[in-house]
Design an enzyme around this catalytic site. Sequence first.
Site, PDB file in Angstrom:
ATOM      1  N   ARG A   1      33.389 -14.248  65.858  1.00 45.56           N
ATOM      2  CA  ARG A   1      33.175 -14.789  67.201  1.00 45.56           C
ATOM      3  C   ARG A   1      31.688 -14.861  67.531  1.00 45.56           C
ATOM      4  O   ARG A   1      31.091 -15.930  67.538  1.00 45.56           O
ATOM      5  CB  ARG A   1      33.924 -13.933  68.241  1.00 45.56           C
ATOM      6  CG  ARG A   1      34.116 -14.621  69.603  1.00 45.56           C
ATOM      7  CD  ARG A   1      32.905 -14.550  70.521  1.00 45.56           C
ATOM      8  NE  ARG A   1      32.482 -13.193  70.834  1.00 45.56           N
ATOM      9  CZ  ARG A   1      31.404 -12.905  71.561  1.00 45.56           C
ATOM     10  NH1 ARG A   1      30.641 -13.890  72.025  1.00 45.56           N
ATOM     11  NH2 ARG A   1      31.051 -11.656  71.795  1.00 45.56           N
ATOM     12  N   ASP A   2      31.060 -13.744  67.733  1.00 48.15           N
ATOM     13  CA  ASP A   2      29.659 -13.733  68.151  1.00 48.15           C
ATOM     14  C   ASP A   2      28.745 -14.282  67.060  1.00 48.15           C
ATOM     15  O   ASP A   2      27.707 -14.874  67.350  1.00 48.15           O
ATOM     16  CB  ASP A   2      29.244 -12.303  68.515  1.00 48.15           C
ATOM     17  CG  ASP A   2      27.976 -12.253  69.347  1.00 48.15           C
ATOM     18  OD1 ASP A   2      27.622 -13.279  69.963  1.00 48.15           O
ATOM     19  OD2 ASP A   2      27.332 -11.187  69.385  1.00 48.15           O
TER      20      ASP A   2
ATOM     21  N   HIS B   1      25.734  -2.395  70.872  1.00 45.37           N
ATOM     22  CA  HIS B   1      25.744  -3.762  70.338  1.00 45.37           C
ATOM     23  C   HIS B   1      24.278  -4.187  70.215  1.00 45.37           C
ATOM     24  O   HIS B   1      23.675  -4.643  71.174  1.00 45.37           O
ATOM     25  CB  HIS B   1      26.506  -4.681  71.305  1.00 45.37           C
ATOM     26  CG  HIS B   1      26.646  -6.091  70.827  1.00 45.37           C
ATOM     27  ND1 HIS B   1      27.861  -6.647  70.502  1.00 45.37           N
ATOM     28  CD2 HIS B   1      25.728  -7.076  70.640  1.00 45.37           C
ATOM     29  CE1 HIS B   1      27.693  -7.909  70.140  1.00 45.37           C
ATOM     30  NE2 HIS B   1      26.395  -8.193  70.222  1.00 45.37           N
TER      31      HIS B   1
ATOM     32  N   HIS C   1      21.010  -6.219  68.522  1.00 49.08           N
ATOM     33  CA  HIS C   1      20.491  -7.367  67.769  1.00 49.08           C
ATOM     34  C   HIS C   1      19.197  -6.934  67.081  1.00 49.08           C
ATOM     35  O   HIS C   1      18.512  -6.026  67.537  1.00 49.08           O
ATOM     36  CB  HIS C   1      20.257  -8.547  68.700  1.00 49.08           C
ATOM     37  CG  HIS C   1      21.521  -9.252  69.081  1.00 49.08           C
ATOM     38  ND1 HIS C   1      21.633 -10.625  69.105  1.00 49.08           N
ATOM     39  CD2 HIS C   1      22.736  -8.780  69.452  1.00 49.08           C
ATOM     40  CE1 HIS C   1      22.858 -10.967  69.464  1.00 49.08           C
ATOM     41  NE2 HIS C   1      23.541  -9.865  69.691  1.00 49.08           N
TER      42      HIS C   1
ATOM     43  N   CYS D   1      19.478 -15.413  67.312  1.00 48.22           N
ATOM     44  CA  CYS D   1      19.139 -15.121  68.703  1.00 48.22           C
ATOM     45  C   CYS D   1      18.666 -16.427  69.353  1.00 48.22           C
ATOM     46  O   CYS D   1      17.594 -16.928  69.011  1.00 48.22           O
ATOM     47  CB  CYS D   1      18.041 -14.064  68.800  1.00 48.22           C
ATOM     48  SG  CYS D   1      17.561 -13.687  70.488  1.00 48.22           S
TER      49      CYS D   1
ATOM     50  N   ASN E   1      22.678 -10.576  65.420  1.00 47.00           N
ATOM     51  CA  ASN E   1      23.442  -9.334  65.297  1.00 47.00           C
ATOM     52  C   ASN E   1      23.030  -8.513  64.085  1.00 47.00           C
ATOM     53  O   ASN E   1      22.728  -9.064  63.025  1.00 47.00           O
ATOM     54  CB  ASN E   1      24.928  -9.666  65.160  1.00 47.00           C
ATOM     55  CG  ASN E   1      25.493 -10.318  66.393  1.00 47.00           C
ATOM     56  OD1 ASN E   1      25.601  -9.700  67.437  1.00 47.00           O
ATOM     57  ND2 ASN E   1      25.863 -11.587  66.271  1.00 47.00           N
TER      58      ASN E   1
END
Length: 303
Positions: A15-16, A207, A209, A240, A249
């Site tokens: 997803r992300d 979470h 990055h 990003c 990520n």
Amino acid sequence: MNLPEYVRLVEVGPRDGLQNEQRPISVADKVRLVDDLSACGLSCIEVGSFVSPKWVPQMAGSAEVFAAIEWRPGVTYAALTPNLKGLEAALAAGVREVAVFASASERFSQRNINCSIDESLQRFEPLMQLAHEQGLRVRGYVSCVLGCPYEGAIAKEQVAAVAKTLFAMGCYEISLGDTIGVGTPNATRRLIETVGREVPRERLAGHFHDTFGQALVNVYASLQEGVEVFDASVAGLGGCPYAKGATGNVATEDVLYLLNGLGIRTGIDLAALSTAGQRICNVLGKTNGSRVGAALGAASRAE
């Protein structure tokens, strides 16, 4: 220093990670990725999101992906549902866990979803009610917890207030997102200390990055503060969008390698995960964003 004995990794690559890719990705390739990941021993995979394909084209077909994946016992297959319509679509697809997101930055909230933080939280109320009526678990994301592309530094107390509200609304877990990857270990520890006064630390997730190369050290700092859940993306999928050319990520393989080295159990097979990461990179025609995945792949080719 007492580190946790077990850590749960939430795989967000399908997803992300994929939502920022430019090359079209078939439903079959998405299904293969999810099935590869669940075969690695991951217990929670964010499969897709139920949003308008007008805004997130790569998430079109999420219902078809959910219909085609192999649903393994003990694995949570989750979806992002930013509104009631999305939740209804997720329910129709048989999803049993969903996620909602809010920002800790007023300007980011306005630029990203065209409403204030308070308005975004109010919009979740009917969604939360329906989810609980249907017995779904809801996870909450808070973005820009360590910095915002528009506001810069974000007050820890503001993050804590948003996290507290999501938790009070019924989110079983709150994932703290360093959306632009500017956090450092000391800032991460101070943030968790502050948020932890409002939400139990066992209900927090990290979470991170890797825009500035700090994701792994921020994971380690979070472990020191008692956080036992981390989001990560296989092969480091997902750039990003606020820093051109920057990584997004943190790679699941890299986090897993760190945890293995610390003697922390996860139940995940690193070799299988690395293979899954390289396979999706081949599909996307891109370099593997995981340092561990790239090293294991190079070692394998040299044999």
